[in-house]
Design an enzyme around this catalytic site. Structure first.
Site, mmCIF file in Angstrom:
data_model
loop_
_atom_site.group_PDB
_atom_site.id
_atom_site.type_symbol
_atom_site.label_atom_id
_atom_site.label_comp_id
_atom_site.label_asym_id
_atom_site.label_seq_id
_atom_site.Cartn_x
_atom_site.Cartn_y
_atom_site.Cartn_z
ATOM 1 C CB VAL B 81 58.271 27.361 73.546
ATOM 2 C CG1 VAL B 81 57.871 28.544 74.413
ATOM 3 C CG2 VAL B 81 57.330 27.216 72.362
ATOM 4 C CG ASP B 189 47.415 22.559 65.930
ATOM 5 O OD1 ASP B 189 46.809 21.468 65.979
ATOM 6 O OD2 ASP B 189 48.617 22.677 66.209
#
Lengths: 247, 483
Positions: B81, B189
């Site tokens: 990211v 998750d």
């Protein structure tokens, strides 16, 4: 770009640039040149253990298996018939297994005399016996083919670790290598501990491990590249070895 | 001809278990290393882009289609990211790009696209919105809102948050997850690293890295590959159960709550393998044992989320929200603490071998005790001549004559305490409490005991005074001594 034993391998964006390998030398020359013979002999010497394991799993005694393995190498080096390679996707691993199966079938069918290695066994008897004693693997659950594949994968790793260790030894960093190589498969010993032991800064250890891992990855790909005919097979072989060891 | 004069057995040759991947390492392993891990390490990237060194401003590309990459701000299982500037709109965004050099490229890309599609279809103030999904050179990337406050786990490290604040955060997240479930999407998750806090401290759920459209379940992720983060992963995910449902997300929420309450996730092993083993084989410790400030109700809520059996967890994320909000309002919660019998039966199911062993041991001890007891009797046969006169004592019930009926238990307690002390005297036979229970309602004893208890009230003010009792009874309303 790094040069190793006539092999040119370089890393760019994760791909291995591939020019010449020992196996491709053999294939190109169809075994008709001294260099091809030498290359094939080197490969056989490096990868005899999976072949011997396959023969043993067929039920032969250690002595018989030694004779058969040596005889197979002698036949292989003499015959230089590599037509079957194309049928086996050009991989040394597949080619040798197919050839060995054929050789053993003929040996059984015709009760042929095993041709010895002209008094010069490719693999010394002592080494065979040492490995025989050390054959501690899940043999009773594996077929001969699986034993062969598994041993081949482990042999690749042995070759790579040995080469890597030699490089560090030559550079005078053998002790550091012994510590750093542990980190290839787990986080111990910690970087801080190694830094303390060798009087290095932690960041320097991190960099050293980074270089070791990069070198390991490169050597692994090079080692595999020695046994395949086209570069795209390297990644396939890596995946194949993982699946072999996972099962 | 595949015969085996091979003498070895599979398990006998296992040297050890790999602490990283859990596979068996045999004696022929290269230099004792796990071959599987060595090959997996070998699959890593060859260039300078190496995760061990973190972000590298030199190696990082700066131009990426309509985006200018400014800084690497995160790296996870699904990709990297970046903080980036979208040139056409001149705005700062977060850009997530699939990691290079991954061996499972096709499957990885496919999962990545699903991730982006799943997140983009959700429109909720606490879900990080996706702006666009694009591909470049066979890679996939998407841009999303940049949340400046950082990840929840980092924020917690910087500043300890109160229990009430933790509950409020989880309640908001649970409501957000419920919204996603209503839209047919599981996160799969949930962990502190996937919760971003904005400047106002509001939580935003991001990285639907493992989310998938429920309708497409099985098309991509039904493999033996274990996904998720072990410390926050539901047991059914860890053991590869394909039937992962919304209950897995409820487990994740419970695990994050556990982390916020206690400072650590429910299960932490020295390796991934050990963490998974703990997750599958043990129960989490009660949060209130690790943090005494956590009350029983909140502990119960947290542990209900972490039940091994998905059906024993909250039926929905909304049900969890409602219980958390009840707790915040100081109202009784719906969740009930697991009883001793249930815990025992769960333990029996998980550890049948140990249970059988313990039962066998108990049975053996019982048999031995009987044999020894009979032996004693045999050596000393009872005869009239040998019978020694036996002194016996009964302690009659105490009565609560005070105005406060809540003190009744104290009267029973005194009787119990005296009986247990007297029973330690070898020469004295103590009449059981059940035999004297009938005297409790006898009016004569009541009157007697009233007068007696007043006289001796000072003798039993505290349990310590009981140690002063002589072997012969001087206590109780009317001790009975006989032969």
């Amino acid at each position: 770009m790094a040069l190793w034993n006539g092999v040119s391998v370089s890393a760019q964006n994760g791909a291995v640039a591939f020019t010449t390998t020992q196996w491709s030398v053999v294939l190109d020359a169809q075994g008709e040149s001294p260099s091809a013979e030498e290359a094939l002999e080197k490969l056989c010497r490096a990868y005899w253990w999976p072949l011997y394991g396959f023969v043993r799993r067929q039920g032969y005694s250690p002595e018989e298996a030694q004779d058969l393995t040596q005889g197979f190498f002698a036949m292989l080096l003499e015959r230089r018939d590599l037509d079957a390679v194309r049928r086996e996707k050009g991989r040394l691993r597949s080619y040798l297994l197919a050839s060995l199966k054929n050789f053993l079938a003929k040996a059984r069918r015709r009760a042929m005399t095993i041709k010895r290695g002209e008094g010069r066994p490719l693999v010394p008897l002592e080494e065979l016996l040492v490995r025989e004693r050390a054959d501690l693997e899940p043999a009773d659950t594996l077929s001969a083919d699986r034993i062969y594949e598994r041993r081949w994968a482990l042999t690749v790793l042995e070759q790579v670790l040995e080469r890597l260790g030699e490089e560090y030894q030559v550079a005078g960093n053998g002790a550091l290598f012994e510590q750093l190589k542990q980190m290839l498969t787990n986080d111990r010993p910690s970087q801080a501990k190694i830094a303390q032991e060798f009087g290095m800064k932690e960041n320097a250890v991190k960099q050293a491990f980074h270089r070791l891992r990069q070198r390991y990855r490169l050597l692994l790909r090079e080692e595999i590249a020695q046994t395949v005919a086209v570069p795209s097979d390297v990644e396939d072989e890596l995946r194949h070895f993982i699946s072999v060891l996972q099962t | 001809m595949e015969v085996s004069d091979y003498p070895k057995s599979a398990d006998a040759n296992v040297n050890r278990i790999c602490g990283k991947c859990g596979s068996r390492i045999f004696a022929d392993a290269p230099q004792g290393f796990c071959g599987l891990c060595l090959f997996k390490t070998g699959l890593g990237p060859l260039g300078e882009d190496d995760e061990s060194l973190g972000s590298s401003p030199v190696a990082m590309p700066t131009d990426f289609d309509d985006y200018e990459l400014l800084k690497e701000i995160g790296r996870g299982g699904q990709g990297v990211v970046y903080r980036a500037r979208q040139k056409s709109l001149n705005r700062t965004v977060a850009l997530k790009v699939i990691g290079g050099g991954h061996w499972d490229r096709e499957a990885h890309l496919r999962r990545f696209r699903l991730e982006a599609e799943a997140a983009a279809s959700l429109n909720h103030p606490f879900i990080v919105p996706i702006h666009e999904i694009r591909e470049r050179d066979g890679c996939c990337y998407f841009s999303m809102n940049l949340i400046e406050g950082g990840q929840l786990d980092e924020a917690v490290k910087r500043q300890v948050i109160s229990i009430r604040r933790a509950v409020e955060l989880i309640a908001k997240l649970a409501r957000t997850v419920h919204y996603a479930h209503e839209n047919g999407i599981l996160h799969r998750d949930i962990k502190p690293g996937n919760v971003l806090l904005d400047k106002e401290g509001e939580p935003h759920l991001t990285d639907f890295g493992l989310a998938r459209l429920v309708e497409t379940e099985g098309s991509v992720t039904r493999t033996t590959e274990m996904l998720g983060t072990p410390s926050y992963m539901a047991p059914e995910q860890a053991n590869g159960n394909a039937e992962v449902t919304a209950a897995a997300d409820i487990y994740g929420l419970g695990a994050v709550l556990y982390q916020l309450l206690t400072g650590a996730p429910p299960f932490v092993g020295r390796s991934t393998y050990e963490t998974v083993r703990l997750l599958l084989e043990t129960d989490p410790r009660q949060p209130r044992l690790l943090n005494p400030k956590v009350d029983r109700d909140l502990s119960t809520i947290c542990l209900k989320c972490l039940e091994k059996d998905p059906q024993r967890r909250y039926l929905s994320a909304l049900a969890l929200v409602e219980d958390l909000e009840r707790w915040l309002r100081h109202e009784p919660i719906q969740a009930r603490r697991t009883g001793f019998v249930t815990r025992g039966s769960k333990w029996l199911r998980r550890k049948p071998a140990i249970a059988v062993s313990v039962a066998s041991l108990v049975a053996l001890i019982a048999v031995l005790a009987i044999v020894i007891w009979n032996g004693e009797l045999f050596r000393q046969p009872p005869s009239n001549a040998a019978v020694v006169s036996e002194r016996s004592i009964a302690v009659l019930p105490f009565l609560n004559l005070s105005d406060d009926k809540a003190n009744a238990y104290f009267a029973d307690g005194i009787q119990d305490e005296i009986l247990s002390r007297l029973s330690k005297i070898a020469e004295l036979k103590v009449i059981s409490r059940t035999s004297t229970e009938k005297y409790k309602s006898n009016s004569e004893w009541r009157i007697f005991s009233k007068a007696k208890s007043r006289r001796q009230a000072t003798r039993f003010e505290s349990p310590s005074s009981l140690s002063m009792l002589p072997p012969t009874p001087t206590c109780g309303p009317r001790p009975m001594i006989g032969k």
